[in-house]
Design a protein around this motif. Structure first.
Motif, PDB file in Angstrom:
ATOM      1  N   GLY A  28      -6.549   3.858  -9.272  1.00 38.89           N
ATOM      2  CA  GLY A  28      -5.950   4.550 -10.397  1.00 38.89           C
ATOM      3  C   GLY A  28      -4.512   4.992 -10.209  1.00 38.89           C
ATOM      4  N   ARG A  29      -3.893   4.605  -9.101  1.00 37.48           N
ATOM      5  CA  ARG A  29      -2.504   4.991  -8.844  1.00 37.48           C
ATOM      6  C   ARG A  29      -1.616   3.753  -8.766  1.00 37.48           C
ATOM      7  N   LEU A  30      -0.420   3.886  -9.333  1.00 37.57           N
ATOM      8  CA  LEU A  30       0.548   2.798  -9.316  1.00 37.57           C
ATOM      9  C   LEU A  30       1.365   2.854  -8.032  1.00 37.57           C
ATOM     10  N   TYR A  31       1.446   1.723  -7.332  1.00 34.70           N
ATOM     11  CA  TYR A  31       2.264   1.582  -6.127  1.00 34.70           C
ATOM     12  C   TYR A  31       3.361   0.570  -6.414  1.00 34.70           C
ATOM     13  N   VAL A  32       4.594   0.929  -6.116  1.00 35.43           N
ATOM     14  CA  VAL A  32       5.739   0.049  -6.321  1.00 35.43           C
ATOM     15  C   VAL A  32       6.064  -0.627  -4.992  1.00 35.43           C
ATOM     16  N   VAL A  33       6.167  -1.950  -5.014  1.00 38.98           N
ATOM     17  CA  VAL A  33       6.478  -2.712  -3.808  1.00 38.98           C
ATOM     18  C   VAL A  33       7.977  -2.612  -3.546  1.00 38.98           C
ATOM     19  N   ARG A  34       8.314  -2.105  -2.380  1.00 31.57           N
ATOM     20  CA  ARG A  34       9.718  -1.986  -1.998  1.00 31.57           C
ATOM     21  C   ARG A  34      10.218  -3.238  -1.288  1.00 31.57           C
ATOM     22  N   ASP A  35       9.311  -3.855  -0.495  1.00 32.48           N
ATOM     23  CA  ASP A  35       9.718  -5.028   0.275  1.00 32.48           C
ATOM     24  C   ASP A  35       8.485  -5.848   0.622  1.00 32.48           C
ATOM     25  N   VAL A  36       8.643  -7.161   0.702  1.00 31.70           N
ATOM     26  CA  VAL A  36       7.596  -8.049   1.192  1.00 31.70           C
ATOM     27  C   VAL A  36       7.899  -8.311   2.660  1.00 31.70           C
ATOM     28  N   LEU A  37       6.965  -7.936   3.533  1.00 36.25           N
ATOM     29  CA  LEU A  37       7.175  -8.059   4.976  1.00 36.25           C
ATOM     30  C   LEU A  37       6.651  -9.374   5.532  1.00 36.25           C
ATOM     31  N   GLY A  38       5.736 -10.001   4.832  1.00 37.97           N
ATOM     32  CA  GLY A  38       5.195 -11.276   5.305  1.00 37.97           C
ATOM     33  C   GLY A  38       4.208 -11.847   4.299  1.00 37.97           C
ATOM     34  N   GLN A  39       3.914 -13.134   4.499  1.00 33.21           N
ATOM     35  CA  GLN A  39       2.975 -13.830   3.627  1.00 33.21           C
ATOM     36  C   GLN A  39       2.350 -14.948   4.427  1.00 33.21           C
ATOM     37  N   TRP A  40       1.010 -15.065   4.411  1.00 32.21           N
ATOM     38  CA  TRP A  40       0.290 -16.098   5.153  1.00 32.21           C
ATOM     39  C   TRP A  40      -1.051 -16.348   4.491  1.00 32.21           C
ATOM     40  N   ARG A  41      -1.791 -17.311   5.043  1.00 29.37           N
ATOM     41  CA  ARG A  41      -3.120 -17.662   4.533  1.00 29.37           C
ATOM     42  C   ARG A  41      -4.151 -17.331   5.604  1.00 29.37           C
ATOM     43  N   GLU A  42      -5.302 -16.818   5.155  1.00 27.83           N
ATOM     44  CA  GLU A  42      -6.424 -16.501   6.041  1.00 27.83           C
ATOM     45  C   GLU A  42      -7.693 -17.099   5.471  1.00 27.83           C
ATOM     46  N   ARG A  43      -8.612 -17.438   6.357  1.00 28.15           N
ATOM     47  CA  ARG A  43      -9.931 -17.861   5.891  1.00 28.15           C
ATOM     48  C   ARG A  43     -10.646 -16.652   5.318  1.00 28.15           C
TER      49      ARG A  43
END
Length: 108
Positions: A28-43
């Motif tokens: 129920g709370r809005l979080y604003v993304v300040r920065d993307v630190l990483g992105q990957w794929r997981e099983r």
């Protein structure tokens, strides 16, 4: 400390087919993304997906579920610019019925 979750979240992605998260709503709370630190794929958690009632109805569906991956976005986000940020891992699953997002880890 890292805490694990499997909570559904509503994510507002940016432009493009694989848009990076710009904001999300968790508990129920809005979080604003300040920065993307990483992105990957997981099983995905095959033991959960393989036992899902939908996968038991079709032959071979449990194997398909076990082989699926989801995309993880590690973001720095806060409830607003005046709050201190935290590190959140958001999992994105592309489903035939629509995209599904969940919060899987929070680092304090």
């Amino acid at each position: 400390m890292v805490r694990k979750f499997s909570d559904p979240v509503e994510v507002r992605p940016g432009e493009g087919p694989h848009g990076r998260p710009e904001a999300f709503i968790w508990r129920g709370r809005l979080y604003v993304v300040r920065d993307v630190l990483g992105q990957w794929r997981e099983r995905r958690a095959w033991w959960r997906d393989a036992l899902d009632h939908d996968t038991r109805s079709e032959p071979g569906a449990a194997l398909d579920a076990a082989a699926q991956e989801h995309e993880i976005w590690r973001v720095e986000a806060s409830r607003g610019w005046s709050f201190s940020p935290g590190i959140y891992d958001l999992a994105h699953d592309a489903c035939p019925g629509g995209d599904r997002w969940s919060l899987v880890r929070v680092a304090d």
